[in-house]
Every structure is written in C-alpha cells, then in structure tokens.
Design an enzyme around this catalytic site. Structure first.
Site, PDB file in Angstrom:
ATOM      1  N   LYS A 111       0.790  -6.419  -9.065  1.00 41.92           N
ATOM      2  CA  LYS A 111       1.026  -6.894  -7.703  1.00 41.92           C
ATOM      3  C   LYS A 111       0.222  -8.143  -7.359  1.00 41.92           C
ATOM      4  CE  LYS A 111       3.007  -2.861  -5.535  1.00 41.92           C
ATOM      5  NZ  LYS A 111       3.058  -1.892  -4.469  1.00 41.92           N
ATOM      6  N   LYS A 192      10.196  -0.294 -13.077  1.00 43.37           N
ATOM      7  CA  LYS A 192      10.546   0.878 -12.264  1.00 43.37           C
ATOM      8  C   LYS A 192      11.267   0.480 -10.980  1.00 43.37           C
ATOM      9  CE  LYS A 192       6.730   1.559  -9.135  1.00 43.37           C
ATOM     10  NZ  LYS A 192       6.362   2.470  -8.110  1.00 43.37           N
ATOM     11  N   LYS A 195      10.708  -0.067  -3.837  1.00 41.89           N
ATOM     12  CA  LYS A 195      11.184  -0.334  -2.473  1.00 41.89           C
ATOM     13  C   LYS A 195      11.152  -1.816  -2.150  1.00 41.89           C
ATOM     14  CE  LYS A 195       8.654   3.501  -0.484  1.00 41.89           C
ATOM     15  NZ  LYS A 195       7.375   3.282  -1.165  1.00 41.89           N
TER      16      LYS A 195
HETATM   17  N1  AQP Z   1      10.787   4.462  -9.761  1.00 41.25           N
HETATM   18  C1  AQP Z   1      10.168   5.608  -9.509  1.00 41.25           C
HETATM   19  N2  AQP Z   1      10.496   6.727 -10.183  1.00 41.25           N
HETATM   20  C2  AQP Z   1       9.888   7.904  -9.922  1.00 41.25           C
HETATM   21  N3  AQP Z   1       8.939   8.050  -8.962  1.00 41.25           N
HETATM   22  C3  AQP Z   1       8.589   6.958  -8.260  1.00 41.25           C
HETATM   23  N4  AQP Z   1       7.713   6.758  -7.263  1.00 41.25           N
HETATM   24  C4  AQP Z   1       7.740   5.453  -6.894  1.00 41.25           C
HETATM   25  N5  AQP Z   1       8.638   4.780  -7.625  1.00 41.25           N
HETATM   26  C5  AQP Z   1       9.184   5.684  -8.489  1.00 41.25           C
HETATM   27  C6  AQP Z   1       6.878   7.801  -6.694  1.00 41.25           C
HETATM   28  O1  AQP Z   1       7.162   7.837  -5.293  1.00 41.25           O
HETATM   29  C7  AQP Z   1       5.978   8.209  -4.603  1.00 41.25           C
HETATM   30  C8  AQP Z   1       5.754   7.288  -3.471  1.00 41.25           C
HETATM   31  O2  AQP Z   1       5.525   5.983  -3.929  1.00 41.25           O
HETATM   32  P1  AQP Z   1       4.792   4.951  -3.000  1.00 41.25           P
HETATM   33  O3  AQP Z   1       5.535   4.790  -1.759  1.00 41.25           O
HETATM   34  O4  AQP Z   1       3.388   5.373  -2.823  1.00 41.25           O
HETATM   35  O5  AQP Z   1       4.720   3.600  -3.711  1.00 41.25           O
HETATM   36  P2  AQP Z   1       5.073   3.056  -5.078  1.00 41.25           P
HETATM   37  O6  AQP Z   1       4.744   4.000  -6.179  1.00 41.25           O
HETATM   38  O7  AQP Z   1       4.442   1.722  -5.194  1.00 41.25           O
HETATM   39  O8  AQP Z   1       6.639   2.995  -4.906  1.00 41.25           O
HETATM   40  P3  AQP Z   1       7.594   1.810  -4.671  1.00 41.25           P
HETATM   41  O9  AQP Z   1       8.850   2.430  -4.246  1.00 41.25           O
HETATM   42  O10 AQP Z   1       7.658   0.960  -5.867  1.00 41.25           O
HETATM   43  O11 AQP Z   1       7.018   1.014  -3.460  1.00 41.25           O
HETATM   44  P4  AQP Z   1       6.496  -0.480  -3.393  1.00 41.25           P
HETATM   45  O12 AQP Z   1       7.662  -1.321  -3.787  1.00 41.25           O
HETATM   46  O13 AQP Z   1       6.120  -0.658  -1.968  1.00 41.25           O
HETATM   47  O14 AQP Z   1       5.356  -0.622  -4.320  1.00 41.25           O
HETATM   48  C9  AQP Z   1       4.853   8.207  -5.626  1.00 41.25           C
HETATM   49  O15 AQP Z   1       4.573   9.535  -6.009  1.00 41.25           O
HETATM   50  C10 AQP Z   1       5.409   7.448  -6.784  1.00 41.25           C
HETATM   51  O16 AQP Z   1       4.881   7.886  -8.017  1.00 41.25           O
END
Ligand code: AQP
Length: 326
Positions: A111, A192, A195
């Site tokens: 990031k 992965k 969001k």
């Molecule tokens: N691609 C994924 N597959 C499985 N699990 C996932 N998680 C996130 N992406 C995947 C799990 O969702 C939970 C919440 O995640 P988060 O909101 O804390 O943030 P993150 O892991 O950084 O998810 P994002 O969606 O990618 O958000 P951004 O884009 O804002 O960084 C966690 O348990 C995570 O493991």
C-alpha cells in the site's frame, strides 16, 4: 465458550472475498462462541477517506453484518472508534513492537509503494489490529488468509509482553476457511480481490445488481484452453472462478469440474452468474430492510456500550502491569 473477535474496514462495499473469507465464518461462529464484531473505521483512515462517504460506508457495513446473518442478541456489533480502548492499547503495544517487524509487513509494502509520504498509520496498522484483538482477550480471529502475517505479529507482541510483565494477554489463533480464504481479483487473478481496486469489474460487491454481476463474471480473465479445471499455477483465473462457485454452492471443485467436462467457459460462467446471484439476493433484501432503520443505530450504540465494558477492564489490567496512571 471461546471469545471470537474480528472486523471489516468500511472502505467500500463488502465484496464476495470479504464475505467468503471472513463474514461467513463470523455467522457460523456466533452460535457456540462469545463473538465480538467490529467495523474498523480507524483502520480505514490509514488511507485518505471522504468523511461523508466514510460515514455512509460504516452504516453500510453494519447493515451488511446484519444482512448476512449476524444477530445482535448473539454477537456484539459496534464501530471501533466508539470504543477508546483500541487507540489506548495501540499506543502501549506500539511501545513494545519494533520498526523492523513492521517494515516486513507485506500489506504496508504494497500500500505504501515505498513512498516516504505514506501515512505513519499505514505503517503502524498491524499494531492497531493487535490492539483490537488483544483488548477483548480474544481466543479466535476469523479472517481471510491475507491477514496471516497480522495475526502472527499480534501473537509475537502478546508473547513479548507476557514474558516481560507476566501473563497479560491471551495468545489468539487465526481461523482461516479452506474455500474462500483468498478470493482473487477477477481482472488479475494473481492479486486478491479488493474493495479499493480501481476497476469495479475486478470484484463483486454484495450490493452489486445482477447486471453488474453478470458483466463482471463474463469479463473475468481466464485462459485460452477452454477446459474447466482447477490449476492455480497454470490456470489462476478459472481456478478462482471454481473457488467462488464451490464456496457459494457447497459443491466440491471436483464435482464442478466433472459437470463442465467438455463444456466451454461461456456456459460455466453463465451458471456461475446464477449461483452468485442466488446467494447474494437474499442478503440484498435483508440489507434494504435494515439499512435505514433506527434499529441499526440502536444496535451499534448498544454494541459499543458492551464492548466498552470489556475494554475498560483490559485497559485497567494492562495499565496496572505497566505501572501507568494512578
Ligand atoms: N480477497 C479476499 N479473499 C478472502 N478474504 C478476504 N478478505 C479481504 N479480502 C479478501 C478478508 O476480509 C476481511 C475484511 O478485510 P478488511 O476490510 O479488513 O480489509 P482488507 O483485507 O484490506 O480487504 P480489502 O477488501 O482488500 O480492502 P481494502 O481494499 O480497503 O484494502 C479480512 O478478514 C480479510 O482477510
């Protein structure tokens, strides 16, 4: 009864990776454990957020928690910044962690992209996550496997403090599902699903309408050999779609492969659209009923009160151990 804690960032609408990796577990665990689920808004400001959109996203995530089946009678549901103990404990943990171990976190490297002007909060994010978990004497943390490194650092810090100050924290375990633990991006199956990725067709959000879902799946990157077979190394795109199909339908990947033997990707993708739509539409219906209700705010206020009561006890115990305050 075990204590379970986890959270989701309100950085946009929850996608099927968040759902299959984390939220599905949240719901499964609430019947036989003491569960605490948080909307981690303080984590989300480690990257810039528009305040109006952030407030909307917090309520969307809260409503989605309820829509997927979290029950406020069984689980404590609240917004992180409503409980001051998270920030308080985070500082104490920060004074007991090393810049070296934080520099090794892959999420920070991805990031920050090596920029000198990356926010300090992005660097210390894993410490705030450790505080979230340790604040509630958590035994089990259900997460997607992208969070493995963060669970490890939480355990290391807790053990370090226990060794130095005597038993202060419970050492938590991560809980990762087999199917759905890592859902990949639809346009680039080597990274992965996320969001905050720019391309909306890289993900399927739980609130996407059926046309958008169809478009995203039909556009999803596959390969040119046309055989529906699970092979992460050589066929990451189709393997990811098989994973999604299996996680939503409960059918094993093996059986799905058999079903589509000799049939091309087009038919497989069309059926996947139905599988995803069928699973998501009841969630959307629940969401629409809950999202603008007064009940949602009452649930979050009540959750914050209950979370605060637990948090205050931990903070007192930790301050005593460290000789802080009077
Ligand atoms: N691609 C994924 N597959 C499985 N699990 C996932 N998680 C996130 N992406 C995947 C799990 O969702 C939970 C919440 O995640 P988060 O909101 O804390 O943030 P993150 O892991 O950084 O998810 P994002 O969606 O990618 O958000 P951004 O884009 O804002 O960084 C966690 O348990 C995570 O493991």
């Amino acid at each position: 009864m075990k204590r379970v804690f986890s959270g989701v960032q309100p950085t946009g609408n929850i996608h099927i990776g968040n759902y299959l990796g984390a939220l599905k577990q949240f719901v499964e665990l609430q019947d036989s454990n003491e569960c605490i689920y948080c909307i981690v808004d303080m984590h989300s400001i480690t990257v810039p957020q528009d305040p109006k959109i952030l407030r909307k996203n917090i309520l969307d995530v809260a409503a989605l928690y309820l829509a997927v089946g979290l029950d406020p009678k069984k689980s404590i549901i609240f917004v992180q910044s409503d409980v001051p103990g998270h920030a308080e404990l985070s500082w104490i943990l920060m004074c007991n962690s090393y810049t070296g171990e934080l520099s090794r976190m892959t999420q920070f490297k991805q990031k920050s992209k090596g920029s000198e002007s990356a926010p300090t909060g992005l660097f210390t994010y894993p410490i705030l996550m450790a505080a979230d978990i340790l604040l509630y004497d958590t035994d089990v943390v259900p997460v997607g496997n992208d969070q493995k490194q963060h669970i490890e650092i939480t355990r290391d810090i807790a053990e370090r403090i226990n060794n130095k100050y005597g038993k202060t924290f419970i050492i938590p375990d991560g809980r990762f599902l087999k199917a759905g633990a890592r859902i990949m991006s639809l346009d680039d199956p080597t990274s992965k699903m996320s969001k905050s990725a720019e391309n909306i067709h890289s993900r399927i959000s739980l609130l996407d309408d059926s046309n958008k879902i169809k478009k995203s799946i039909m556009k999803a990157t596959t390969d040119s050999d046309g055989i529906v077979r699970f092979d992460i190394e050589n066929k990451p795109g189709i393997s990811n779609l098989l994973n999604i199909y299996s996680a939503f339908s409960g059918i094993s990947i093996n059986d799905i492969e058999k079903k589509y033997e000799g049939i091309g990707y087009g038919e497989f993708k069309k059926d996947l659209v139905s599988v995803v739509n069928d699973s998501i539409s009841p969630i959307q219906k629940n969401f629409n009923e809950i999202r603008n209700s007064k009940e949602l705010l009452d649930i979050l206020r009540d959750g914050a009160e209950r979370a605060n009561a637990i948090s205050e006890k931990t903070i007192k115990r930790v301050k005593d151990k460290f000789g802080l305050g009077l």
